[in-house]
Design an enzyme around this catalytic site. Structure first.
Site, PDB file in Angstrom:
ATOM      1  N   HIS A   1       0.838  -1.195   0.000  1.00 15.18           N
ATOM      2  CA  HIS A   1       0.000   0.000   0.000  1.00 15.18           C
ATOM      3  C   HIS A   1       0.872   1.244   0.000  1.00 15.18           C
ATOM      4  CE1 HIS A   1       0.551   0.876   4.374  1.00 15.18           C
ATOM      5  NE2 HIS A   1       0.633  -0.437   4.481  1.00 15.18           N
ATOM      6  N   ASP A   3      -0.156   4.438   0.973  1.00 16.00           N
ATOM      7  CA  ASP A   3      -0.458   5.456   1.989  1.00 16.00           C
ATOM      8  C   ASP A   3       0.328   5.150   3.267  1.00 16.00           C
ATOM      9  OD1 ASP A   3      -2.047   3.104   2.254  1.00 16.00           O
ATOM     10  OD2 ASP A   3      -3.382   4.124   3.642  1.00 16.00           O
ATOM     11  N   ASP A  34       6.685   0.834   6.495  1.00 14.40           N
ATOM     12  CA  ASP A  34       5.264   0.529   6.284  1.00 14.40           C
ATOM     13  C   ASP A  34       4.659   1.577   5.368  1.00 14.40           C
ATOM     14  OD1 ASP A  34       2.692  -0.402   6.486  1.00 14.40           O
ATOM     15  OD2 ASP A  34       2.362   0.345   8.511  1.00 14.40           O
ATOM     16  N   GLU A  66      -5.062   1.990   2.736  1.00 11.54           N
ATOM     17  CA  GLU A  66      -4.973   0.758   3.516  1.00 11.54           C
ATOM     18  C   GLU A  66      -5.051   1.039   5.015  1.00 11.54           C
ATOM     19  OE1 GLU A  66      -3.079  -2.645   5.647  1.00 11.54           O
ATOM     20  OE2 GLU A  66      -2.423  -0.573   5.611  1.00 11.54           O
ATOM     21  N   GLU A  67      -4.474   2.153   5.429  1.00 13.07           N
ATOM     22  CA  GLU A  67      -4.420   2.455   6.867  1.00 13.07           C
ATOM     23  C   GLU A  67      -5.761   2.951   7.409  1.00 13.07           C
ATOM     24  OE1 GLU A  67      -2.000   1.531   8.571  1.00 13.07           O
ATOM     25  OE2 GLU A  67      -0.144   1.652   7.426  1.00 13.07           O
ATOM     26  N   ASP A  93       3.585  -6.695   3.298  1.00 13.38           N
ATOM     27  CA  ASP A  93       3.280  -5.657   4.289  1.00 13.38           C
ATOM     28  C   ASP A  93       3.448  -6.124   5.725  1.00 13.38           C
ATOM     29  OD1 ASP A  93       2.470  -3.258   5.330  1.00 13.38           O
ATOM     30  OD2 ASP A  93       0.325  -3.669   5.108  1.00 13.38           O
ATOM     31  N   HIS A 289       4.562   2.451  12.257  1.00 10.92           N
ATOM     32  CA  HIS A 289       3.686   3.423  12.941  1.00 10.92           C
ATOM     33  C   HIS A 289       4.390   4.161  14.083  1.00 10.92           C
ATOM     34  CE1 HIS A 289      -0.350   1.461  11.493  1.00 10.92           C
ATOM     35  NE2 HIS A 289       0.632   1.301  10.616  1.00 10.92           N
TER      36      HIS A 289
HETATM   37 ZN   LIG Z   1       1.186  -1.513   6.269  1.00 11.26          ZN
END
Ligand SMILES: [Zn+2]
Length: 300
Positions: A1, A3, A34, A66-67, A93, A289
């Site tokens: 992903h 984003d 990520d 995705e997030e 991922d 994150h």
């Molecule tokens: Zn991810």
């Protein structure tokens, strides 16, 4: 992903989150691991393939959103039917530094917002106000405790074997110290083992919020932000799993290990449509994150 999550509190970063700071064999920045690592690694694979020796066609799908739920991302692509049922889907991922973990299952995701309404008042007169912040905190703590007690099954397929109920976001209530807030909002992020029906968790929460409201004279409204029942896991005899585990064994000389995770990835959307998908990568997942997120270049 393609984003990323937001950078979060800037003071926690020791490098700028959006400048891609290179230090030694690491690149620091939000989205580097990520999921920048997965995106760039996939492109490099494509560049280096010996096309005349290939047994399969290959395609890459780049998805946003995705997030925040994927409804504008992979869900759209699946609705357009660009994938076939016998496609071998690998979502890059998640991973370990050894590259031996193949993710085959995910927990259900339930994100709820609780809006607590009481009665605003002067801080010197709590007797005639109803403190939405105080009661909201009591409610959310009580809810968290009771959810852990009620939905306490353990499944060792998952890297964290229990369902989780995390109190996360909290909205701004009042600007000043001397006002008792009449309204407040709390958020709960739940990752629930697939064996539980997500609606039974919702019913349990509805009952609790009803009884708490009645006992304490507040109104608690529940809003569902995200609700995804976990799909059936990808079986270890699926072609995508057996082929990938052969590669892990033959190239990395490691025994592949199937696991379930609490995070949601694009793989769940494929599984829900009956398409076998695995999540795999070689990655320092511990930085996802977080402030100072980084990627190790050797793994790209
Ligand atoms: Zn991810």
């Amino acid at each position: 992903h393609i984003d990323t999550v937001p950078e979060g509190s800037l003071d926690l970063w020791s490098r700028p989150p959006f400048s891609a700071t290179v230090e030694g064999n690491k690149i620091y920045g939000r989205g580097s691991a990520d999921n920048g690592e997965g995106v760039v690694s996939s492109l490099l694979i494509l560049k280096n393939l010996e096309k005349e020796r290939m047994k399969y066609n290959i395609g890459l799908a780049f998805a946003a959103d995705e997030e925040t739920g994927s409804s504008y991302g992979i869900a759209q692509l699946l609705d357009k039917r660009i994938f076939k049922h016998d496609d071998l889907i690998v979502v890059p991922d998640s991973g370990t530094e050894e590259g031996n973990i193949i993710e085959i299952a995910e927990k259900s995701i339930l994100w709820l917002k609780f809006i607590v309404s009481g009665k605003q008042g002067h801080a010197s007169r709590p007797d005639i106000a109803v403190n939405a912040t105080k009661l909201g905190m009591m409610f959310i703590l009580d809810l968290e405790k009771k959810l852990y007690e009620k939905f306490n099954a353990s499944d060792s397929t998952f890297e964290y074997p229990l369902s989780t109920f995390s109190i996360t976001k909290h909205e701004m209530n009042v600007d000043n110290i001397n006002t008792i807030p009449g309204k407040d909002a709390f958020y709960l992020d739940s990752r629930i083992l697939p064996q539980y029906d997500i609606d039974s968790v919702m019913d349990f929460i509805a009952e609790l919020s009803m009884s708490f409201s009645q006992a304490n004279g507040v109104k608690i409204q529940t809003e569902t932000i995200q609700k995804e029942q976990a799909p059936p896991s990808t079986k270890t005899n699926a072609e995508v799993y057996t082929l990938l585990s052969k590669v892990v064994n033959g190239v990395l000389h490691k025994e592949a290990q199937p696991v379930g995770i609490g995070g949601g990835t694009c793989a769940a959307f494929f599984r829900r449509k009956g398409i076998n998908a695995v999540v795999w990568g070689i990655s320092v997942e511990d930085t996802y994150h977080k402030p100072d997120e980084y990627v190790v270049l050797d793994y790209v």
